[in-house]
Every structure is written in C-alpha cells, then in structure tokens.
Motif scaffolding. Structure first.
Motif, PDB file in Angstrom:
ATOM      1  N   LYS A 139       0.812  -1.226   0.000  1.00 17.33           N
ATOM      2  CA  LYS A 139       0.000   0.000   0.000  1.00 17.33           C
ATOM      3  C   LYS A 139       0.842   1.272   0.000  1.00 17.33           C
ATOM      4  CE  LYS A 139      -4.119  -1.855   2.300  1.00 17.33           C
ATOM      5  NZ  LYS A 139      -5.007  -1.716   3.482  1.00 17.33           N
ATOM      6  N   ASN A 140       2.157   1.112  -0.054  1.00 15.60           N
ATOM      7  CA  ASN A 140       3.069   2.254  -0.066  1.00 15.60           C
ATOM      8  C   ASN A 140       2.915   3.113   1.193  1.00 15.60           C
ATOM      9  OD1 ASN A 140       5.148   3.791  -1.265  1.00 15.60           O
ATOM     10  ND2 ASN A 140       3.672   5.227  -2.139  1.00 15.60           N
ATOM     11  N   GLU A 141       2.718   2.449   2.341  1.00 13.83           N
ATOM     12  CA  GLU A 141       2.538   3.158   3.602  1.00 13.83           C
ATOM     13  C   GLU A 141       3.849   3.361   4.344  1.00 13.83           C
ATOM     14  OE1 GLU A 141      -1.990   1.470   4.578  1.00 13.83           O
ATOM     15  OE2 GLU A 141      -0.240   0.546   5.534  1.00 13.83           O
ATOM     16  N   VAL A 142       4.928   2.747   3.856  1.00 11.36           N
ATOM     17  CA  VAL A 142       6.206   2.792   4.566  1.00 11.36           C
ATOM     18  C   VAL A 142       7.331   3.142   3.602  1.00 11.36           C
ATOM     19  CG1 VAL A 142       5.516   1.137   6.329  1.00 11.36           C
ATOM     20  CG2 VAL A 142       6.562   0.308   4.225  1.00 11.36           C
ATOM     21  N   ASP A 143       8.416   3.645   4.167  1.00 16.11           N
ATOM     22  CA  ASP A 143       9.625   3.865   3.375  1.00 16.11           C
ATOM     23  C   ASP A 143      10.334   2.540   3.116  1.00 16.11           C
ATOM     24  OD1 ASP A 143       9.501   6.772   3.270  1.00 16.11           O
ATOM     25  OD2 ASP A 143       9.953   6.717   5.411  1.00 16.11           O
ATOM     26  N   PHE A 144      10.493   1.756   4.192  1.00 15.51           N
ATOM     27  CA  PHE A 144      11.190   0.483   4.099  1.00 15.51           C
ATOM     28  C   PHE A 144      10.464  -0.568   4.940  1.00 15.51           C
ATOM     29  CE2 PHE A 144      14.543   3.765   3.896  1.00 15.51           C
ATOM     30  CZ  PHE A 144      15.057   3.496   2.632  1.00 15.51           C
ATOM     31  N   SER A 145      10.650  -1.826   4.553  1.00 14.60           N
ATOM     32  CA  SER A 145      10.253  -2.950   5.397  1.00 14.60           C
ATOM     33  C   SER A 145      11.495  -3.785   5.675  1.00 14.60           C
ATOM     34  CB  SER A 145       9.190  -3.805   4.716  1.00 14.60           C
ATOM     35  OG  SER A 145       7.991  -3.077   4.521  1.00 14.60           O
ATOM     36  N   MET A 146      11.443  -4.545   6.781  1.00 16.90           N
ATOM     37  CA  MET A 146      12.554  -5.442   7.079  1.00 16.90           C
ATOM     38  C   MET A 146      12.009  -6.851   7.226  1.00 16.90           C
ATOM     39  SD  MET A 146      15.567  -5.292   9.932  1.00 16.90           S
ATOM     40  CE  MET A 146      14.858  -6.413  11.112  1.00 16.90           C
ATOM     41  N   VAL A 147      12.562  -7.774   6.421  1.00 15.94           N
ATOM     42  CA  VAL A 147      12.114  -9.161   6.407  1.00 15.94           C
ATOM     43  C   VAL A 147      13.328 -10.073   6.351  1.00 15.94           C
ATOM     44  CG1 VAL A 147       9.910  -8.640   5.270  1.00 15.94           C
ATOM     45  CG2 VAL A 147      11.930  -9.144   3.879  1.00 15.94           C
ATOM     46  N   SER A 148      13.105 -11.344   6.682  1.00 14.26           N
ATOM     47  CA  SER A 148      14.182 -12.324   6.597  1.00 14.26           C
ATOM     48  C   SER A 148      14.062 -13.197   5.350  1.00 14.26           C
ATOM     49  CB  SER A 148      14.206 -13.214   7.842  1.00 14.26           C
ATOM     50  OG  SER A 148      12.995 -13.922   7.977  1.00 14.26           O
ATOM     51  N   ILE A 149      12.914 -13.165   4.695  1.00 14.60           N
ATOM     52  CA  ILE A 149      12.707 -13.892   3.444  1.00 14.60           C
ATOM     53  C   ILE A 149      12.115 -12.921   2.433  1.00 14.60           C
ATOM     54  CG2 ILE A 149      11.473 -15.782   2.314  1.00 14.60           C
ATOM     55  CD1 ILE A 149      11.535 -17.265   4.990  1.00 14.60           C
ATOM     56  N   LEU A 150      12.775 -12.752   1.303  1.00 11.64           N
ATOM     57  CA  LEU A 150      12.338 -11.777   0.311  1.00 11.64           C
ATOM     58  C   LEU A 150      11.004 -12.204  -0.308  1.00 11.64           C
ATOM     59  CD1 LEU A 150      15.702 -11.008  -1.515  1.00 11.64           C
ATOM     60  CD2 LEU A 150      14.561  -9.631   0.235  1.00 11.64           C
ATOM     61  N   PRO A 151      10.052 -11.286  -0.431  1.00  9.71           N
ATOM     62  CA  PRO A 151       8.762 -11.622  -1.054  1.00  9.71           C
ATOM     63  C   PRO A 151       8.925 -11.842  -2.554  1.00  9.71           C
ATOM     64  CG  PRO A 151       8.885  -9.270  -0.612  1.00  9.71           C
ATOM     65  CD  PRO A 151      10.111  -9.880   0.000  1.00  9.71           C
ATOM     66  N   GLU A 152       8.151 -12.756  -3.099  1.00  5.47           N
ATOM     67  CA  GLU A 152       8.269 -13.081  -4.517  1.00  5.47           C
ATOM     68  C   GLU A 152       7.311 -12.266  -5.385  1.00  5.47           C
ATOM     69  OE1 GLU A 152       7.659 -17.265  -4.844  1.00  5.47           O
ATOM     70  OE2 GLU A 152       9.537 -17.791  -3.829  1.00  5.47           O
ATOM     71  N   LYS A 153       6.209 -11.796  -4.806  1.00  2.00           N
ATOM     72  CA  LYS A 153       5.180 -11.175  -5.655  1.00  2.00           C
ATOM     73  C   LYS A 153       5.376  -9.671  -5.843  1.00  2.00           C
ATOM     74  CE  LYS A 153       1.601 -10.226  -2.187  1.00  2.00           C
ATOM     75  NZ  LYS A 153       0.161 -10.352  -1.901  1.00  2.00           N
ATOM     76  N   PHE A 154       6.400  -9.091  -5.187  1.00  2.00           N
ATOM     77  CA  PHE A 154       6.649  -7.665  -5.334  1.00  2.00           C
ATOM     78  C   PHE A 154       7.939  -7.422  -6.108  1.00  2.00           C
ATOM     79  CE2 PHE A 154       4.448  -7.699  -1.081  1.00  2.00           C
ATOM     80  CZ  PHE A 154       3.232  -7.255  -1.567  1.00  2.00           C
ATOM     81  N   SER A 155       7.955  -6.341  -6.862  1.00  5.79           N
ATOM     82  CA  SER A 155       9.182  -5.896  -7.526  1.00  5.79           C
ATOM     83  C   SER A 155       9.890  -4.941  -6.566  1.00  5.79           C
ATOM     84  CB  SER A 155       8.842  -5.193  -8.844  1.00  5.79           C
ATOM     85  OG  SER A 155      10.005  -4.765  -9.496  1.00  5.79           O
ATOM     86  N   ILE A 156      10.980  -5.400  -5.979  1.00  9.80           N
ATOM     87  CA  ILE A 156      11.601  -4.642  -4.891  1.00  9.80           C
ATOM     88  C   ILE A 156      13.095  -4.435  -5.108  1.00  9.80           C
ATOM     89  CG2 ILE A 156       9.942  -5.423  -3.150  1.00  9.80           C
ATOM     90  CD1 ILE A 156      12.187  -7.412  -2.239  1.00  9.80           C
ATOM     91  N   SER A 277       9.575   6.460  -4.873  1.00  4.89           N
ATOM     92  CA  SER A 277      10.487   7.605  -4.833  1.00  4.89           C
ATOM     93  C   SER A 277      10.835   7.881  -3.380  1.00  4.89           C
ATOM     94  CB  SER A 277       9.822   8.845  -5.460  1.00  4.89           C
ATOM     95  OG  SER A 277       9.527   8.616  -6.825  1.00  4.89           O
ATOM     96  N   LEU A 278      12.063   7.628  -3.020  1.00  5.79           N
ATOM     97  CA  LEU A 278      12.473   7.789  -1.628  1.00  5.79           C
ATOM     98  C   LEU A 278      12.565   9.264  -1.260  1.00  5.79           C
ATOM     99  CD1 LEU A 278      15.262   5.060  -1.305  1.00  5.79           C
ATOM    100  CD2 LEU A 278      12.858   4.905  -0.634  1.00  5.79           C
ATOM    101  N   SER A 279      12.075   9.588  -0.069  1.00  9.09           N
ATOM    102  CA  SER A 279      12.169  10.944   0.452  1.00  9.09           C
ATOM    103  C   SER A 279      13.620  11.248   0.821  1.00  9.09           C
ATOM    104  CB  SER A 279      11.286  11.083   1.692  1.00  9.09           C
ATOM    105  OG  SER A 279      11.830  10.305   2.756  1.00  9.09           O
ATOM    106  N   PRO A 280      13.967  12.523   1.030  1.00 11.31           N
ATOM    107  CA  PRO A 280      15.333  12.845   1.465  1.00 11.31           C
ATOM    108  C   PRO A 280      15.737  12.101   2.741  1.00 11.31           C
ATOM    109  CG  PRO A 280      14.211  14.829   0.761  1.00 11.31           C
ATOM    110  CD  PRO A 280      13.180  13.738   0.742  1.00 11.31           C
ATOM    111  N   VAL A 281      14.790  11.945   3.679  1.00  8.71           N
ATOM    112  CA  VAL A 281      15.093  11.215   4.919  1.00  8.71           C
ATOM    113  C   VAL A 281      15.369   9.743   4.612  1.00  8.71           C
ATOM    114  CG1 VAL A 281      14.110  10.372   7.094  1.00  8.71           C
ATOM    115  CG2 VAL A 281      13.828  12.767   6.436  1.00  8.71           C
TER     116      VAL A 281
END
Length: 307
Positions: A139-156, A277-281
């Motif tokens: 939903k584009n609610e976050v700048d970053f997520s942290m996971v231990s297994i990369l998701p397959e259905k997203f282009s990241i 598009s990443l913010s300056p922060v």
C-alpha cells in the motif's frame, strides 16, 4: 477565544485515549493538571466537547470535529519546527518502517546512531507479523520494510543487513544424548510452530518437507516471544532464530540441540518498492545503512558469530 497550543495537544490526547487518566500518563502530566486544562479549553465553547456516561468519558460529535481541526493545527506546528531545523541545515521529516516481529531484536541497532545524528527525523516503526508488513509495503505506507525472506510477488530493491540463523532449541532440562541427531528425530518430539505466514514457519516447514518429516505432535503460537516462553516452560522444542535467544543461551535457560542440516540460514533485508520515490530522509537512511552496517554488526552482534 484564547485557547493555547498546550490545551489543543491535551484535548487531542484525550480524544485518542477516551480517558483523562490515560492521557495524563502518556503526556507525563498529573491527572488534575489535565482535568484543569480540559475545563479551561471547554469553557471557551458553548457546546460540550466531552460527556461522562457512568464512569466513562466520551467525546461528543462536536468534540470530534474540534479534534480534527486541532490535529491539523498540531501538524502545522510540527511542520514549522521541521522548516526551522531545515533552514539550520538539519535533516528533518519522518522515517517509516514496518518490521517482522523477530526483527525487533535487530532494527533498533540499525536506527540508533542515525536518529542521534539527525534529531529532526521522527521515527514511525511498526513491529508486526509478516503479512501485515507486506501489506504496508504493497500500500506504499512505509519507506522500508525489514524481512528475513524476500517476497516473490513484489518488484523490490533490497539492502542486505546480516545473517539470520535458525537452530533447534530446547529448555535446560532436555537431555542431549547424541553428538548429532538425524532430522527424523523430530518425529519423536512436540514441535512448537509460529503462525501461518511467519517467515520462520515457512523456513521450518521447507526443512520438514525436504526430509519427508510428518510432524504429528505440534503446537502453534502467534509470536516468537510466545514460542520462546513455551520452550522455556518445556511444552516442546522449536526451530527458532538465534537473534532473539542471546540472554537465554548465555544464562543456560535454553540450549541448542545439534541436528543435522541446521542451522537454517536466511538474511535480514531492508526492502522497498522499485517504483518508490524515496524521500530525502529515506535516502539519507539508506546511505547510512550502506556505509555503517558492517560496523554495526561488528560492534553489536559479535556474539552471533559464536554459534
């Protein structure tokens, strides 16, 4: 009308908590002080902002409308503060992350020095289960997520942080009688699982499938901490991430059962949408991670290398 910013902020907290007592606790004020400010604020309106039914405080419809305006005013004040810091050459804004529950043992160490360096940055950190982490990413609610297994259905995009090792864990009363056990030994034990959707569970179940294991005695719990407490209590054993077991292993409350094929290994990753598009922060934080992650690992996670 002559209400103050302080009164607006107190009223906002009251509307969030529906309680003068809870508002006082969260604002680190006394209950009488909050009550007085609410009365002074109410005295400037002819229409009630709150009402008490039984012993419960409720915000009226009019009160909710005033709270919405107060929220906007409060945000504008924060923006003034950010602009002031920005003109002084300081990085300002919000950094928003969602982190899988086991990541709570890691992410603070990858944030601490960055936030000390940039005191104008406000952190919004949500530690939750994997499905909610991925939903916030989608939903584009976050700048970053942290996971231990990369998701397959997203282009990241991803930035690798550090290893994640999973061992078979038992409490101190478990008697280890062999130098190394075969995977089939697990069929004799009660295995404690994480909930469906957990990265730890996914990795564990792939291990079971690889060795054709049919686990019949099992429990399912909804957090890594709950699994750890169940293992400590002797309810069973589990394949768990090493990162959350430091104190229990050092204090000999838990022990690692030597099992062929373990540890299982994944990697902790910071991930974000390729189209984002990443913010300056966010850009500044990503650069900080790239430049400092090895030093953070060397200084904060040296103990991890012993296992």
């Amino acid at each position: 009308m002559n209400y103050t910013l302080h009164q607006l902020q107190i009223f906002l907290k009251i509307t969030e908590t529906n309680s003068i007592t809870k508002a006082a606790e969260e604002l680190h004020l006394t209950q009488p002080a909050v009550s007085i400010q609410l009365k002074n604020f109410q005295d400037q309106f002819e229409i009630p902002l709150t009402e008490v039914v039984g012993r419960q405080l409720y915000v009226t419809d009019f009160g909710h409308e005033i709270a919405e305006i107060a929220h906007k005013i409060n945000n504008e004040v924060k923006e003034i503060q950010n602009k002031t810091l920005s003109f002084k050459g300081q990085l300002t804004g919000k950094l928003t992350l969602s982190v899988v529950s086991t990541g709570k043992y890691i992410i603070p160490y990858f944030l601490s020095d960055f936030l000390k360096l940039h005191q104008g940055v406000k952190l919004n950190l949500d530690v939750t289960n994997k499905s909610k982490v991925l939903k916030s990413l989608e939903k584009n609610e976050v700048d970053f997520s942290m996971v231990s297994i990369l998701p397959e259905k997203f282009s990241i995009h991803n930035e690798e942080l550090m290893d994640n090792k999973l061992f078979l864990i038992a409490n101190k009363d478990f008697k280890i009688t062999r130098k190394i056990y075969q995977p089939s030994f697990l069929n004799e034990l009660t295995i404690i699982y994480r909930e469906n959707g957990s990265g730890t569970r996914w990795k564990m179940e792939r291990f079971f499938e690889k060795h054709n294991l049919k686990i019949t005695n099992k429990l399912e719990l909804t957090s890594n901490e709950a699994v750890k407490q169940a293992v400590l209590a002797g309810l069973g054993v589990s394949i768990m991430p090493l990162i959350g077991l430091k104190n229990e292993l050092l204090n000999n409350e838990l022990q690692i059962i030597p099992l062929k094929g373990l540890p299982l290994k994944t990697n902790w990753n910071l991930i974000w949408h390729k189209q984002k598009s990443l913010s300056p922060v966010a850009k500044a934080y990503l650069n900080f991670i790239k430049e400092n992650k090895n030093q953070i690992i060397d200084t904060k996670f040296k103990w991890f290398e012993k296992y």
